[in-house]
Design a protein around this motif. Structure first.
Motif, PDB file in Angstrom:
ATOM      1  N   ILE A 449     -12.499 -12.195  21.835  1.00 15.57           N
ATOM      2  CA  ILE A 449     -12.396 -13.733  21.531  1.00 15.57           C
ATOM      3  C   ILE A 449     -13.150 -14.356  22.032  1.00 15.57           C
ATOM      4  O   ILE A 449     -14.046 -15.699  21.473  1.00 15.57           O
ATOM      5  N   HIS A 450     -13.911 -14.647  23.449  1.00 16.99           N
ATOM      6  CA  HIS A 450     -14.859 -15.088  23.693  1.00 16.99           C
ATOM      7  C   HIS A 450     -15.751 -15.276  23.463  1.00 16.99           C
ATOM      8  O   HIS A 450     -16.307 -16.663  22.689  1.00 16.99           O
ATOM      9  N   ILE A 451     -16.695 -14.583  22.662  1.00 18.30           N
ATOM     10  CA  ILE A 451     -17.986 -14.302  21.631  1.00 18.30           C
ATOM     11  C   ILE A 451     -17.383 -14.897  19.988  1.00 18.30           C
ATOM     12  O   ILE A 451     -18.415 -16.046  20.288  1.00 18.30           O
ATOM     13  N   PHE A 452     -16.547 -14.916  20.255  1.00 12.80           N
ATOM     14  CA  PHE A 452     -16.427 -16.414  18.639  1.00 12.80           C
ATOM     15  C   PHE A 452     -15.917 -17.178  19.009  1.00 12.80           C
ATOM     16  O   PHE A 452     -16.501 -18.351  17.783  1.00 12.80           O
ATOM     17  N   PHE A 453     -15.499 -17.189  19.553  1.00 10.47           N
ATOM     18  CA  PHE A 453     -15.156 -18.926  20.012  1.00 10.47           C
ATOM     19  C   PHE A 453     -16.692 -19.573  21.242  1.00 10.47           C
ATOM     20  O   PHE A 453     -16.700 -21.373  20.931  1.00 10.47           O
ATOM     21  N   MET A 454     -17.036 -18.801  21.628  1.00  7.89           N
ATOM     22  CA  MET A 454     -18.432 -20.078  22.325  1.00  7.89           C
ATOM     23  C   MET A 454     -19.617 -19.440  22.295  1.00  7.89           C
ATOM     24  O   MET A 454     -20.208 -19.883  22.651  1.00  7.89           O
ATOM     25  N   PHE A 455     -19.970 -18.472  21.469  1.00 12.15           N
ATOM     26  CA  PHE A 455     -21.503 -17.901  21.612  1.00 12.15           C
ATOM     27  C   PHE A 455     -22.536 -18.563  20.291  1.00 12.15           C
ATOM     28  O   PHE A 455     -21.781 -17.673  19.135  1.00 12.15           O
ATOM     29  N   PRO A 456     -23.088 -18.953  20.427  1.00 16.87           N
ATOM     30  CA  PRO A 456     -23.376 -19.253  18.787  1.00 16.87           C
ATOM     31  C   PRO A 456     -24.758 -18.012  18.425  1.00 16.87           C
ATOM     32  O   PRO A 456     -25.049 -17.743  19.813  1.00 16.87           O
ATOM     33  N   GLU A 457     -24.818 -18.551  17.458  1.00 16.35           N
ATOM     34  CA  GLU A 457     -25.820 -17.688  16.966  1.00 16.35           C
ATOM     35  C   GLU A 457     -27.552 -18.577  16.876  1.00 16.35           C
ATOM     36  O   GLU A 457     -27.671 -19.146  16.942  1.00 16.35           O
ATOM     37  N   THR A 458     -28.417 -17.183  17.576  1.00 19.09           N
ATOM     38  CA  THR A 458     -29.502 -17.265  17.574  1.00 19.09           C
ATOM     39  C   THR A 458     -30.583 -16.950  17.238  1.00 19.09           C
ATOM     40  O   THR A 458     -31.677 -17.497  17.785  1.00 19.09           O
ATOM     41  N   LYS A 459     -30.971 -16.264  15.915  1.00 24.94           N
ATOM     42  CA  LYS A 459     -31.610 -15.278  15.576  1.00 24.94           C
ATOM     43  C   LYS A 459     -32.301 -16.708  14.792  1.00 24.94           C
ATOM     44  O   LYS A 459     -31.877 -17.333  14.495  1.00 24.94           O
ATOM     45  N   GLY A 460     -33.936 -16.384  14.822  1.00 18.21           N
ATOM     46  CA  GLY A 460     -34.329 -17.094  13.682  1.00 18.21           C
ATOM     47  C   GLY A 460     -34.759 -18.163  14.403  1.00 18.21           C
ATOM     48  O   GLY A 460     -35.736 -19.079  14.163  1.00 18.21           O
ATOM     49  N   ARG A 461     -34.949 -18.676  15.895  1.00 18.75           N
ATOM     50  CA  ARG A 461     -35.081 -19.503  16.090  1.00 18.75           C
ATOM     51  C   ARG A 461     -36.076 -19.079  17.682  1.00 18.75           C
ATOM     52  O   ARG A 461     -35.633 -18.126  18.071  1.00 18.75           O
ATOM     53  N   THR A 462     -37.566 -20.416  17.227  1.00 17.21           N
ATOM     54  CA  THR A 462     -38.110 -19.880  18.804  1.00 17.21           C
ATOM     55  C   THR A 462     -37.356 -20.184  20.278  1.00 17.21           C
ATOM     56  O   THR A 462     -36.302 -20.531  20.450  1.00 17.21           O
ATOM     57  N   GLU A 468     -31.789 -27.564  21.546  1.00 19.71           N
ATOM     58  CA  GLU A 468     -31.458 -28.092  20.616  1.00 19.71           C
ATOM     59  C   GLU A 468     -30.421 -27.768  19.967  1.00 19.71           C
ATOM     60  O   GLU A 468     -29.028 -28.140  19.092  1.00 19.71           O
ATOM     61  N   LEU A 469     -30.194 -25.891  19.993  1.00 27.02           N
ATOM     62  CA  LEU A 469     -29.119 -25.005  19.495  1.00 27.02           C
ATOM     63  C   LEU A 469     -27.728 -26.034  20.443  1.00 27.02           C
ATOM     64  O   LEU A 469     -27.206 -26.049  19.843  1.00 27.02           O
ATOM     65  N   PHE A 470     -28.043 -25.196  20.930  1.00 24.44           N
ATOM     66  CA  PHE A 470     -26.701 -25.422  22.260  1.00 24.44           C
ATOM     67  C   PHE A 470     -26.687 -27.193  23.164  1.00 24.44           C
ATOM     68  O   PHE A 470     -25.066 -27.520  22.936  1.00 24.44           O
ATOM     69  N   ASN A 471     -27.204 -27.969  22.168  1.00 21.17           N
ATOM     70  CA  ASN A 471     -26.897 -29.273  22.581  1.00 21.17           C
ATOM     71  C   ASN A 471     -26.544 -30.246  20.933  1.00 21.17           C
ATOM     72  O   ASN A 471     -25.868 -31.292  22.311  1.00 21.17           O
ATOM     73  N   SER A 472     -26.318 -29.638  20.353  1.00 21.39           N
ATOM     74  CA  SER A 472     -25.283 -29.560  19.001  1.00 21.39           C
ATOM     75  C   SER A 472     -24.354 -29.767  19.164  1.00 21.39           C
ATOM     76  O   SER A 472     -23.880 -29.263  20.631  1.00 21.39           O
ATOM     77  N   ASP A 473     -23.466 -30.673  17.854  1.00 21.07           N
ATOM     78  CA  ASP A 473     -22.419 -30.547  18.379  1.00 21.07           C
ATOM     79  C   ASP A 473     -21.546 -29.235  17.300  1.00 21.07           C
ATOM     80  O   ASP A 473     -20.359 -29.662  17.187  1.00 21.07           O
ATOM     81  N   ILE A 474     -22.281 -28.740  16.523  1.00 22.86           N
ATOM     82  CA  ILE A 474     -22.037 -27.598  15.952  1.00 22.86           C
ATOM     83  C   ILE A 474     -21.347 -26.376  16.635  1.00 22.86           C
ATOM     84  O   ILE A 474     -21.700 -25.526  17.323  1.00 22.86           O
ATOM     85  N   PRO A 475     -19.911 -25.889  16.350  1.00 20.74           N
ATOM     86  CA  PRO A 475     -19.125 -25.333  16.152  1.00 20.74           C
ATOM     87  C   PRO A 475     -20.139 -24.059  16.039  1.00 20.74           C
ATOM     88  O   PRO A 475     -20.216 -23.365  15.436  1.00 20.74           O
ATOM     89  N   PRO A 476     -19.665 -22.722  17.090  1.00 20.72           N
ATOM     90  CA  PRO A 476     -20.324 -21.941  17.410  1.00 20.72           C
ATOM     91  C   PRO A 476     -20.161 -20.800  16.520  1.00 20.72           C
ATOM     92  O   PRO A 476     -21.440 -19.836  15.849  1.00 20.72           O
ATOM     93  N   TRP A 477     -18.675 -20.616  15.715  1.00 22.33           N
ATOM     94  CA  TRP A 477     -18.669 -19.821  14.799  1.00 22.33           C
ATOM     95  C   TRP A 477     -18.764 -20.525  13.089  1.00 22.33           C
ATOM     96  O   TRP A 477     -19.622 -19.775  12.271  1.00 22.33           O
TER      97      TRP A 477
END
Length: 514
Positions: A449-462, A468-477
């Motif tokens: 449950i924790h991973i689904f709601f709080m951890f964004p995908e990081t693959k393919g990013r430097t 930029e990823l963590f400061n965005s408003d895009i939901p992790p899922w």
């Protein structure tokens, strides 16, 4: 030869000898605790004392992981790995020469400090030298080395278990020195992290190392120039931020990522995987395998599966992504743990021998085999998901200015829970028996449950694009679908500029005689 030492795969693979130290230490106990020679020499330790002996290593690792953050910044990632190797050799000598429980615990604490240093700094070093397209693969080699170390040491332990003297545990503990010595000598030939060099203001060296890693030494290569520019920009931005201190880790905007890294590493322990590695002999006793040799053989299969099922994650993590592996892995682990607890609860019974109470399945081969198969499937589920992903994710989400300190804190969280569980599980298995598995199964449900709601995908990013990823408003899922990397766009722009500059200008064609 220089090209060999600048190959990212060679660098990443060799650095994982630090992970092998961790693996060696895990199974250096798991193969010994079930032997009569070990128990007799150390005075038949109670479950609490045995838990303390095992927990001495993660206690030292907790301290080592915290020290590694500062050391990694000051003396470099590379030199911290060397220091860990030297400390490991000292601890292994003490264990090999042990004359009783106090000296054994001292050796394990010292080895733990070395493992804490290496387990924190190796993924950071790997992540900083690897290109984004294969960063998950390179850092995953750390987990694979851990599993290989576990397997090698376990088979050494198994072979030595037939020796009816203290050599049965002294030889395996002495052999531990070999990977430490190899790492101590070998890492000196490898380069410093280009990002660490740049952070220290050694820009020319950083550019050359990056060129060696990416383009056979060509500093003018578009990919090298684009990545180096991104590193420069990140460092320039870092200088405008607050002073680098541990206090920054607990303030916005860093606090969110530190929380994610610490909880991820804590969850990786609460899956129960390392408990299964430490106390596999006890677990299979609960499944009804009471013969020592049969138990050790059944346990060995688990270690082989651990190695084999880490390979798909190494090969495909950068294609599959981190989130799917973590979510599917924890869901499957919950299933297998509920089944193990259910089978033991339904078909097992308590057996009191002296002051010790054990719970095991008796005279029911089907239930015993089903429990063992579920245990194997649990290990496979961890090996292909949380094993490699937890190290990769926690090492890649932080900005350079706090990376070493933040990873040290998240790794220390791993070791804090490792210590607590290593110490607590023997009494748990004795007092609440099969219900122990339900506790870990519940943890697996919670982490899903924790991973689904709080951890964004990081693959393919430097590494530099994580801000930029963590400061965005895009939901992790919703972060699985992401725009093209800025680095890729910059590389293409530079290539296009070069192509345009190399085109002949109008009117510059061949001149013809009239």
């Amino acid at each position: 030869m220089t090209k060999f030492f600048n190959n990212v795969y060679v660098l990443g693979a060799f650095a994982t000898l630090g992970g092998m130290l961790f693996g060696f230490d895990i199974s250096s106990m798991s193969g010994a605790v079930g032997t009569e020679t070990y128990r007799a020499y150390f005075g038949y330790p109670s479950s609490s004392l045995q838990g303390g002996i095992v927990a001495a290593m993660p206690a030292g690792s907790f301290a080592g992981a915290l020290l590694a953050g500062k050391l990694g910044d000051v003396i470099s990632r590379k030199r911290t790995i060397q220091l860990a190797s030297a400390i490991w050799v000292v601890g292994s000598i003490l264990q090999c020469a042990t004359n009783g429980v106090p000296m054994l615990i001292a050796g394990r604490i010292i080895n733990g400090v070395a493992v804490g240093l290496a387990s924190m700094i190796v993924p950071v070093y790997q992540g900083e030298i690897a290109p984004k397209e294969i960063r998950g693969r390179i850092v995953s080699l750390q987990q694979w080395a851990i599993t290989i170390g576990i397997m090698i040491q376990y088979f050494i332990q198994y072979g030595c278990s037939f020796i009816h003297s203290t050599a049965s545990f002294r030889i395996p503990w002495g052999v531990q020195m070999v990977p430490g010595l190899l790492l101590l000598v070998g890492i000196s030939f490898f380069p410093y992290s280009p990002r660490w060099l740049a952070d220290k203001g050694r820009m020319e060296e950083a550019l050359q190392v990056l060129a060696d890693l990416r383009a056979d030494g060509d500093i003018n290569d578009p990919a090298v120039q684009a990545e180096f520019k991104e590193i420069e920009d990140a460092i320039a931005f870092d200088k405008t931020q607050a002073a680098r201190s541990y206090g920054e880790l607990f303030r916005k905007p860093a606090a969110r990522r530190v929380f994610l890294g610490c909880t991820l590493q804590s969850w990786s322990q609460l899956t129960g995987m390392n408990v299964a590695m430490y106390y596999i002999v006890y677990i299979f006793q609960g499944a009804g395998i009471t013969d020592q040799n049969a138990n050790l053989r059944a346990s060995s299969i688990q270690y082989v599966l651990n190695v084999l099922f880490t390979i798909p994650a190494i090969l495909y993590m950068d294609r599959w992504g981190r989130r799917p592996l973590l979510l599917i892995g924890s869901s499957l682990m919950a299933l297998w743990l509920f089944l193990i607890g259910g089978l033991m609860g339904a078909y097992g019974s308590a057996d009191k021998s002296g002051t010790t109470t054990t719970w095991s399945i008796k005279n029911n081969d089907v239930a015993s085999y089903a429990t063992i198969v579920c245990s194997y499937l649990f290990v496979c589920s961890f090996a292909i998901s949380w094993g490699p992903c937890s190290w990769t994710y926690a090492s890649e989400i932080y900005p350079l200015r706090i990376r070493a300190k933040a990873v040290s804190l998240s790794t220390a969280s791993n070791w804090a829970f490792n210590f607590a569980l290593a110490y607590a599980v023997p009494p748990l298995l004795e007092h609440i028996q099969y219900r122990t598995y339900f506790i870990f199964a519940a943890f697996c449900v919670a982490m899903t449950i924790h991973i689904f709601f709080m951890f964004p995908e990081t693959k393919g990013r430097t590494l530099e694009e994580m801000d930029e990823l963590f400061n965005s408003d895009i939901p992790p899922w919703k972060t699985r679908s992401q725009p093209a990397s800025h680095l890729d766009q910059d590389i293409e722009a530079r290539k296009h500029k070069i192509e345009q500059s190399e085109k002949p200008t109008s009117g510059s064609g061949d001149k013809h005689e009239i």
